[in-house]
Scaffold this motif. Structure first.
Motif, PDB file in Angstrom:
ATOM      1  N   PRO A 183    -121.342 -55.122 -53.199  1.00  0.00           N
ATOM      2  CA  PRO A 183    -121.712 -54.443 -54.454  1.00  0.00           C
ATOM      3  C   PRO A 183    -121.852 -52.937 -54.253  1.00  0.00           C
ATOM      4  O   PRO A 183    -122.118 -52.477 -53.146  1.00  0.00           O
ATOM      5  N   ILE A 184    -121.688 -52.197 -55.354  1.00  0.00           N
ATOM      6  CA  ILE A 184    -121.725 -50.736 -55.283  1.00  0.00           C
ATOM      7  C   ILE A 184    -122.305 -50.166 -56.580  1.00  0.00           C
ATOM      8  O   ILE A 184    -122.142 -50.755 -57.653  1.00  0.00           O
ATOM      9  N   GLY A 185    -123.000 -49.057 -56.457  1.00  0.00           N
ATOM     10  CA  GLY A 185    -123.501 -48.344 -57.622  1.00  0.00           C
ATOM     11  C   GLY A 185    -122.646 -47.115 -57.867  1.00  0.00           C
ATOM     12  O   GLY A 185    -122.340 -46.377 -56.927  1.00  0.00           O
ATOM     13  N   GLN A 196    -115.465 -45.551 -69.836  1.00  0.00           N
ATOM     14  CA  GLN A 196    -114.116 -45.814 -69.324  1.00  0.00           C
ATOM     15  C   GLN A 196    -114.195 -46.725 -68.095  1.00  0.00           C
ATOM     16  O   GLN A 196    -113.408 -47.666 -67.950  1.00  0.00           O
ATOM     17  N   LEU A 197    -115.152 -46.459 -67.233  1.00  0.00           N
ATOM     18  CA  LEU A 197    -115.352 -47.271 -66.035  1.00  0.00           C
ATOM     19  C   LEU A 197    -115.758 -48.694 -66.407  1.00  0.00           C
ATOM     20  O   LEU A 197    -115.246 -49.666 -65.841  1.00  0.00           O
ATOM     21  N   LEU A 198    -116.659 -48.807 -67.372  1.00  0.00           N
ATOM     22  CA  LEU A 198    -117.122 -50.113 -67.821  1.00  0.00           C
ATOM     23  C   LEU A 198    -115.970 -50.933 -68.388  1.00  0.00           C
ATOM     24  O   LEU A 198    -115.813 -52.125 -68.083  1.00  0.00           O
ATOM     25  N   GLN A 199    -115.120 -50.306 -69.192  1.00  0.00           N
ATOM     26  CA  GLN A 199    -113.965 -51.005 -69.757  1.00  0.00           C
ATOM     27  C   GLN A 199    -112.992 -51.453 -68.667  1.00  0.00           C
ATOM     28  O   GLN A 199    -112.445 -52.553 -68.724  1.00  0.00           O
ATOM     29  N   ALA A 200    -112.789 -50.584 -67.664  1.00  0.00           N
ATOM     30  CA  ALA A 200    -111.894 -50.938 -66.563  1.00  0.00           C
ATOM     31  C   ALA A 200    -112.430 -52.136 -65.789  1.00  0.00           C
ATOM     32  O   ALA A 200    -111.660 -53.018 -65.378  1.00  0.00           O
ATOM     33  N   CYS A 201    -113.740 -52.202 -65.601  1.00  0.00           N
ATOM     34  CA  CYS A 201    -114.346 -53.340 -64.911  1.00  0.00           C
ATOM     35  C   CYS A 201    -114.148 -54.631 -65.697  1.00  0.00           C
ATOM     36  O   CYS A 201    -113.862 -55.691 -65.123  1.00  0.00           O
ATOM     37  N   ILE A 202    -114.287 -54.535 -67.022  1.00  0.00           N
ATOM     38  CA  ILE A 202    -114.114 -55.719 -67.863  1.00  0.00           C
ATOM     39  C   ILE A 202    -112.664 -56.203 -67.804  1.00  0.00           C
ATOM     40  O   ILE A 202    -112.394 -57.400 -67.645  1.00  0.00           O
ATOM     41  N   VAL A 203    -111.710 -55.274 -67.896  1.00  0.00           N
ATOM     42  CA  VAL A 203    -110.289 -55.632 -67.831  1.00  0.00           C
ATOM     43  C   VAL A 203    -109.949 -56.238 -66.467  1.00  0.00           C
ATOM     44  O   VAL A 203    -109.194 -57.201 -66.367  1.00  0.00           O
ATOM     45  N   ALA A 204    -110.530 -55.657 -65.411  1.00  0.00           N
ATOM     46  CA  ALA A 204    -110.245 -56.129 -64.051  1.00  0.00           C
ATOM     47  C   ALA A 204    -111.093 -57.343 -63.668  1.00  0.00           C
ATOM     48  O   ALA A 204    -110.975 -57.838 -62.546  1.00  0.00           O
ATOM     49  N   VAL A 206    -114.307 -57.545 -63.121  1.00  0.00           N
ATOM     50  CA  VAL A 206    -115.297 -57.198 -62.091  1.00  0.00           C
ATOM     51  C   VAL A 206    -116.678 -57.262 -62.744  1.00  0.00           C
ATOM     52  O   VAL A 206    -116.949 -56.493 -63.678  1.00  0.00           O
ATOM     53  N   PRO A 207    -117.568 -58.152 -62.315  1.00  0.00           N
ATOM     54  CA  PRO A 207    -118.875 -58.294 -62.971  1.00  0.00           C
ATOM     55  C   PRO A 207    -119.737 -57.036 -62.868  1.00  0.00           C
ATOM     56  O   PRO A 207    -119.872 -56.444 -61.799  1.00  0.00           O
ATOM     57  N   VAL A 208    -120.298 -56.649 -64.019  1.00  0.00           N
ATOM     58  CA  VAL A 208    -121.228 -55.521 -64.116  1.00  0.00           C
ATOM     59  C   VAL A 208    -122.579 -56.078 -64.565  1.00  0.00           C
ATOM     60  O   VAL A 208    -122.658 -56.770 -65.575  1.00  0.00           O
ATOM     61  N   PRO A 209    -123.676 -55.832 -63.825  1.00  0.00           N
ATOM     62  CA  PRO A 209    -123.822 -54.962 -62.649  1.00  0.00           C
ATOM     63  C   PRO A 209    -123.792 -55.695 -61.312  1.00  0.00           C
ATOM     64  O   PRO A 209    -124.099 -55.097 -60.294  1.00  0.00           O
ATOM     65  N   GLU A 210    -123.453 -56.988 -61.295  1.00  0.00           N
ATOM     66  CA  GLU A 210    -123.563 -57.756 -60.053  1.00  0.00           C
ATOM     67  C   GLU A 210    -122.656 -57.224 -58.946  1.00  0.00           C
ATOM     68  O   GLU A 210    -123.008 -57.289 -57.772  1.00  0.00           O
ATOM     69  N   GLN A 211    -121.486 -56.717 -59.309  1.00  0.00           N
ATOM     70  CA  GLN A 211    -120.570 -56.149 -58.330  1.00  0.00           C
ATOM     71  C   GLN A 211    -120.508 -54.626 -58.430  1.00  0.00           C
ATOM     72  O   GLN A 211    -120.416 -53.938 -57.424  1.00  0.00           O
ATOM     73  N   VAL A 212    -120.539 -54.117 -59.656  1.00  0.00           N
ATOM     74  CA  VAL A 212    -120.513 -52.670 -59.894  1.00  0.00           C
ATOM     75  C   VAL A 212    -121.623 -52.329 -60.883  1.00  0.00           C
ATOM     76  O   VAL A 212    -121.590 -52.753 -62.042  1.00  0.00           O
ATOM     77  N   ALA A 213    -122.618 -51.581 -60.416  1.00  0.00           N
ATOM     78  CA  ALA A 213    -123.696 -51.093 -61.286  1.00  0.00           C
ATOM     79  C   ALA A 213    -123.355 -49.663 -61.703  1.00  0.00           C
ATOM     80  O   ALA A 213    -122.894 -48.873 -60.879  1.00  0.00           O
ATOM     81  N   ILE A 214    -123.581 -49.343 -62.984  1.00  0.00           N
ATOM     82  CA  ILE A 214    -123.106 -48.071 -63.529  1.00  0.00           C
ATOM     83  C   ILE A 214    -124.249 -47.298 -64.194  1.00  0.00           C
ATOM     84  O   ILE A 214    -125.037 -47.875 -64.946  1.00  0.00           O
ATOM     85  N   VAL A 215    -124.298 -45.989 -63.919  1.00  0.00           N
ATOM     86  CA  VAL A 215    -125.214 -45.090 -64.618  1.00  0.00           C
ATOM     87  C   VAL A 215    -124.409 -43.887 -65.115  1.00  0.00           C
ATOM     88  O   VAL A 215    -123.689 -43.255 -64.343  1.00  0.00           O
ATOM     89  N   GLY A 216    -124.523 -43.583 -66.394  1.00  0.00           N
ATOM     90  CA  GLY A 216    -123.872 -42.410 -66.976  1.00  0.00           C
ATOM     91  C   GLY A 216    -124.857 -41.272 -67.150  1.00  0.00           C
ATOM     92  O   GLY A 216    -126.025 -41.362 -66.750  1.00  0.00           O
TER      93      GLY A 216
END
Length: 389
Positions: A183-185, A196-204, A206-216
């Motif tokens: 996992p990565i933040g 944009q990052l969140l949409q890319a994760c959904i298309v790919a 990739v579970p958010v935030p279990e695999q990719v946690a995001i802060v804008g």
């Protein structure tokens, strides 16, 4: 006495600029200064004809190089607003400057990810450009924070966004996300980049935030409305910047010399939402299921659909959920619907019936029944408690 004529050179299509303008307006209201404000009719920042403008003062967004160049050449009082710089020589000479504290913005986002137990970090920034100096300052501070902790900080600039290149840009972001250790933040330079990052994760997938946690950064309400997973975001102190800039100009108009003034305004806080609330989940089935629930819980999904997406039977998924989360799949779906409803209840423009529909409840009566069971109060009572707090 006739009012002072003040030009505001900002692009109010951005939430940051709008908040700075709001802060200026708050200062005017509180002090009752008499200013005749000039802004373009479409609230865009244009420098055409500014040198011929017969006004008394200007507050301008110096993150825009064209605005900075035009405003710096004027002989009337000017207050600059923009991003902060680690190198003092990057500030304009002889002009007071009110800056958002880029170091503290990134530090707040970084600390939020660390608090959730993450040990790998990345930054999604902007391509090199004179218009993006503030983004590169944030990137620099991210690199310094990661280096100070002895960590490798992954950085990706991405492509400029445009309708024609959007598809390819999203593919590139998805490829980058796929290449990262997990996992990565990830800290995004803005909420627009975070979305944009969140949409890319959904298309790919990739579970958010279990695999990719995001802060804008920006806490932009429009981005929140357009994101199917609620976005954590650092709140800039933009209104305070506007108030401070207006106060400086007010004093300059009455003879004060503030040409060497530099004011750093810290962030106002962080709005913590689902996108950064990482939990160490061992089961990949639970990761996939929660990713699906965050996207579609308010659309009336059932446990069978979640199990189908996770690729296992309903019985097996329930066992995974009870082991990892100590909850049933149905309860996790319900929790998400209730969280969505509570957020919407805070908006006085949304009716209770709309809250029920948009939160995925089959009727207003059913939402009332669930609130009584889960919170021992009605949605109206919950709203009253919210307003009283």
């Amino acid at each position: 006495m006739s009012p002072h004529r003040i030009a505001l050179l900002f692009n109010a299509n951005k939430v940051y600029d709008r908040q700075v303008i709001a802060g200026i307006g708050q200062y005017i209201t509180c002090t009752r200064v008499k200013w005749d404000l000039f802004m373009e009719e479409d609230f865009r920042s244009r420098t055409v004809g500014i040198r011929q403008w017969r006004g008394d003062g200007i507050i301008a967004d110096f993150d825009d190089p064209m605005v900075a160049e035009a405003a710096s050449a004027l002989s009337i009082p000017v207050v600059a607003v923009g991003g902060s710089y680690a190198d003092e020589s990057h500030y304009p000479a002889g002009i007071p400057y009110v800056a958002t504290d880029n170091q503290k913005l990134v530090q707040l986002a970084y600390d939020q990810l660390i608090e959730h137990g993450l040990q790998r970090f990345a930054f999604f920034g902007k391509p090199p450009s004179p218009d993006n100096r503030w983004a590169h300052e944030r990137e620099m501070w991210f690199r310094r924070l990661a280096a100070a902790d002895g960590l490798e900080g992954f950085v990706y600039h991405g492509s400029p966004t445009s309708a024609g290149g959007w598809g390819r840009a999203q593919e590139e972001v998805a490829e980058w996300v796929g290449s990262l250790p997990k996992p990565i933040g990830i800290i995004a330079a803005t909420d627009a980049r975070a979305r944009q990052l969140l949409q890319a994760c959904i298309v790919a997938d990739v579970p958010v935030p279990e695999q990719v946690a995001i802060v804008g950064i920006d806490n932009d309400p429009i981005v929140q409305m357009l994101s199917c997973i609620r976005l954590s975001s650092v709140i800039q102190g933009a209104e305070e910047m506007g108030r401070t800039a207006a106060q400086l100009l007010h004093q300059m108009l009455h003879g004060g010399d503030y040409s060497a003034t530099r004011v750093l305004v810290p962030p106002a806080g962080i709005n913590v939402q689902a996108s950064s609330q990482y939990q160490c989940i061992r089961s990949p089935h639970v990761m996939r299921a929660r990713h699906y629930i965050r996207q579609y819980a308010c659309m009336g999904i059932k446990t069978e659909q979640v199990a189908c997406y996770a690729g296992i039977s309903r019985t097996s998924l329930e066992e995974h959920f009870k082991r990892e989360l100590k909850k049933s799949v149905h309860q996790v779906i319900l929790d998400h619907k209730l969280e969505t409803a509570r957020h919407m209840l805070a908006n006085p423009l949304v009716s209770l019936s709309d809250v029920a529909v948009r939160s995925g409840f089959t009727s207003l009566q059913y939402m009332y029944a669930v609130f009584r069971r889960e919170f021992n109060c009605t949605p109206k009572q919950y709203l009253e408690q919210l307003r009283a707090s």
